[in-house]
Design a protein around this motif. Structure first.
Motif, mmCIF file in Angstrom:
data_model
loop_
_atom_site.group_PDB
_atom_site.id
_atom_site.type_symbol
_atom_site.label_atom_id
_atom_site.label_comp_id
_atom_site.label_asym_id
_atom_site.label_seq_id
_atom_site.Cartn_x
_atom_site.Cartn_y
_atom_site.Cartn_z
ATOM 1 N N ILE A 12 -10.438 6.941 -0.722
ATOM 2 C CA ILE A 12 -9.523 5.640 -1.228
ATOM 3 C C ILE A 12 -8.487 5.452 -0.167
ATOM 4 N N GLU A 30 -9.761 4.288 3.047
ATOM 5 C CA GLU A 30 -10.375 3.098 3.115
ATOM 6 C C GLU A 30 -9.223 2.061 2.845
ATOM 7 N N GLU A 31 -8.613 2.169 2.058
ATOM 8 C CA GLU A 31 -7.277 1.324 1.637
ATOM 9 C C GLU A 31 -6.069 1.238 2.392
ATOM 10 N N ARG A 56 -1.484 -7.598 0.371
ATOM 11 C CA ARG A 56 -1.225 -7.184 1.732
ATOM 12 C C ARG A 56 -0.604 -8.110 2.772
ATOM 13 N N ALA A 74 -7.439 2.850 -8.817
ATOM 14 C CA ALA A 74 -8.515 2.312 -8.247
ATOM 15 C C ALA A 74 -9.662 1.856 -9.243
ATOM 16 N N ALA A 106 -1.750 1.787 -4.537
ATOM 17 C CA ALA A 106 -2.479 0.559 -4.222
ATOM 18 C C ALA A 106 -1.761 -0.649 -3.707
#
Length: 612
Positions: free
Chosen positions: A488, A491-492, A504, A459, A500
């Motif tokens: 994180i 949220e992600e 998407r 991140a 990560a």
């Protein structure tokens, strides 16, 4: 004359009747295999006529000094690719389910976007991103034949015959995409049906693409001003081209030369392969080629660059190495040598095992950066596009007797299956990152703290930034930054193991289905049938619309009332050319488009192999 030698005139007619009865019984019982028979066209059937001869008559400014003939000699007797035993349970219902999805998409395309490149599957509109040459129609021809939709196939061939390749809706044509979709589509449909009209269209497209090679270096212009070319203007090859776009013309060009006996297409593509082979050992990562090449030099440059990937923008250049060996029956041994060097280098540098909550023994292909001092750094990015690699390793492993490649193939395919299962909709995103195991071949037990540290690092938050952004991240109660990682992750929407997600989307890609299909045909592993069915059901559920299927923006969220991701209103032609075809074939009898008889181009168009 068999019966004439054995019987007198009075018994000739009944004998012939018996012969025809036996023949038609054979046809009925062996329909799947005979559906892919390839009649050889009459010698003049492939010659372009009228407007179709336009590109052949455009002035040539830089003709080649000589044309290399097709390789001759006895083909190599390669080992069988396909397994000798397959699960006995019938897959008819699953195969029909795939066909129903395809038929729904085809009906909507025919009714709402006939002659366009693509249907927009939510709004019911049409798009022309590939020149306005009916990409979905041409790309779907062989799927129609394979799925036994012969009436639809006949209608589509008649429409394809009228496509005008002297005019484009685009200022700039992508030569690679035109090659794999249009030339590949026509060649495959001809190889399956024997309809000479399709070979003539293939020659028409081949003549057009051949004009992109009319440069001082005889290297192609991959992003091509087709209108200037049509006017007869002089052209120059570019100084920077993507590896995949220049290195993935060989299969289609060679097949066209094989079918017509005209070697100029083979010669054009082989010049590229020869340059790649000559420089394969002199790159910063010997065995692999950097992402870009320089086609403008008298000696094209394939060995300058520091980024090495087998994914996007490089993928099919590697994919075509074992496939060219298969297509030509091993008559050019250089393709096997190039594949083996590339496979060994990729296994050594690019492939890694990631940390997963299930301690899965899987492999993923990452990106390697080479420093000026020769040091290497792995970027552990996973790509849906790179899921083709499992099939490539399986093909190379079987063809060339490399059992170590079969192990790599299974672990790569299992990695893509894991990636599908890891996401909430059961569908893999375009690109994401994983945490490599601490030591290759060593301990790879799940370590949640290590995963979370990598989440924070990926991140881009160092300790100071974390302190500034989150008061609880690095205090006495949270010395490891777990709170920052948890924030994180929430949220992600990161599944365990994924550090990560950088793209998407799911854009109806075929690569995972492709490798499951190839590995299933090569091994007969029953669990691959279940994996393919789970993939298909998940993809259809996430992407279906009242009209067809749509790419989606974010496979980690449920954005509509039905709990599906938000649709992007896009359906590229490869959905019907590749994804649905591979799912259909994995649930079909193994004799339908056998890998021992056919080789697939990167758009899933099967070409007949030269076999002994």
């Amino acid at each position: 004359m068999l019966f004439a030698r054995k019987t007198g005139p009075a018994t000739l007619i009944p004998g012939v009747a018996i012969l025809f009865a036996v023949y038609f019984l054979y046809l009925w019982r062996n329909g799947d295999r005979l559906a892919v028979a390839t009649p050889r066209p009459a010698v003049d059937d492939w010659q372009p006529r009228g407007q179709a001869a336009f590109w052949r008559n455009v002035p040539v400014h830089y003709p080649p000094s000589s044309i290399r003939p097709l390789a001759t000699g006895t083909p190599v007797r390669y080992p069988p690719i396909q397994a000798t035993a397959f699960p006995a349970q019938p897959q008819d219902a699953r195969r029909q389910a795939v066909k129903q999805v395809f038929a729904k998409c085809w009906r909507s395309y025919r009714e709402l976007a006939w002659g366009a490149d693509e249907l927009t599957p939510v709004s019911g509109g049409r798009r022309d991103p590939f020149g306005g040459w009916a990409a979905t129609l041409v790309d779907s021809l062989d799927t129609l034949w394979i799925m036994d939709m012969k009436a639809e196939f006949a209608e589509a061939v008649a429409a394809a015959e009228a496509i005008n390749f002297t005019h484009s809706t685009l200022d700039q044509v992508n030569v690679f995409e035109t090659n794999i979709r249009f030339l590949g589509g026509f060649l495959s449909a001809f190889d399956l049906s024997g309809d000479a009209r399709l070979l003539r269209k293939a020659v028409e497209v081949g003549d057009m693409l051949y004009k992109a090679f009319d440069t001082t270096t005889r290297m192609p212009i991959t992003r091509w001003d087709i209108r200037a070319a049509a006017r007869g203007e002089r052209q120059a090859a570019p100084a920077s081209v993507l590896l995949a776009e220049i290195g993935s013309l060989s299969l289609e060009f060679t097949r066209l030369s094989m079918l017509t006996g005209d070697a100029r297409w083979f010669d054009a593509a082989q010049r590229i392969a020869d340059a790649m082979a000559a420089q394969q050992d002199s790159t910063a990562l010997p065995g692999l080629w950097p992402l870009t090449a320089d086609a403008a030099q008298t000696r094209p440059v394939f060995d300058a660059g520091s980024l090495f990937t087998l994914g996007a923008m490089a993928d099919s250049a590697y994919e075509y190495l074992p496939k060219m060996a298969a297509l030509l029956g091993g008559r050019l041994p250089g393709y096997q040598a190039m594949y083996e060097k590339a496979a060994d280098a990729a296994a050594r540098h690019n492939l890694f095992r990631p940390l997963t909550p299930t301690d899965a023994d899987i492999l993923v292909a990452g990106i390697v950066h080479v420093g000026e001092d020769g040091s290497t750094e792995l970027e552990p990015q996973a790509q849906h596009l790179a899921c083709f690699l499992g099939g490539m390793f399986a093909l190379g492993g079987r063809l060339f007797g490399r059992e170590k490649d079969m192990d790599v193939a299974q672990r790569l395919v299992d990695g893509c299956i894991w990636s599908y299962k890891a996401l909430p909709h059961g569908v893999m995103p375009e690109t994401f990152y994983l945490a490599p195991c601490p030591s290759p071949g060593g301990d790879c037990r799940w370590d949640e703290a290590a995963w979370k540290r990598e989440v924070v690092r990926r991140a881009g938050k160092d300790k100071k930034e974390t302190d500034d952004d989150d008061d609880d991240a690095n205090n006495d109660d949270d010395p490891t930054g777990t709170a920052a990682a948890d924030a994180i992750i929430a949220e992600e929407r990161l599944p365990p193991g994924i550090t990560a997600i950088t793209d998407r989307r799911y854009v109806l890609r075929p690569e995972a289905a492709e490798s499951v299909f190839v590995l299933y045909r090569a091994t007969g592993r029953a669990e691959l049938l279940e994996a393919a069915w789970a993939m298909f059901e998940a993809i259809d559920a996430a992407t279906t619309t009242p009209l067809a299927n749509s790419a989606v923006h974010d496979v980690t969220e449920a954005a509509d009332a039905d709990g599906k991701p938000q649709a992007a209103d896009a359906m590229e032609s490869f959905w019907m050319a590749e994804t649905l075809k591979y799912f259909y074939l994995v649930f079909s009898e193994p004799g339908l488009v056998s890998l021992d008889e056919f080789v697939f181009n990167t758009e899933a168009h099967p070409f007949r192999r030269l076999v002994r």
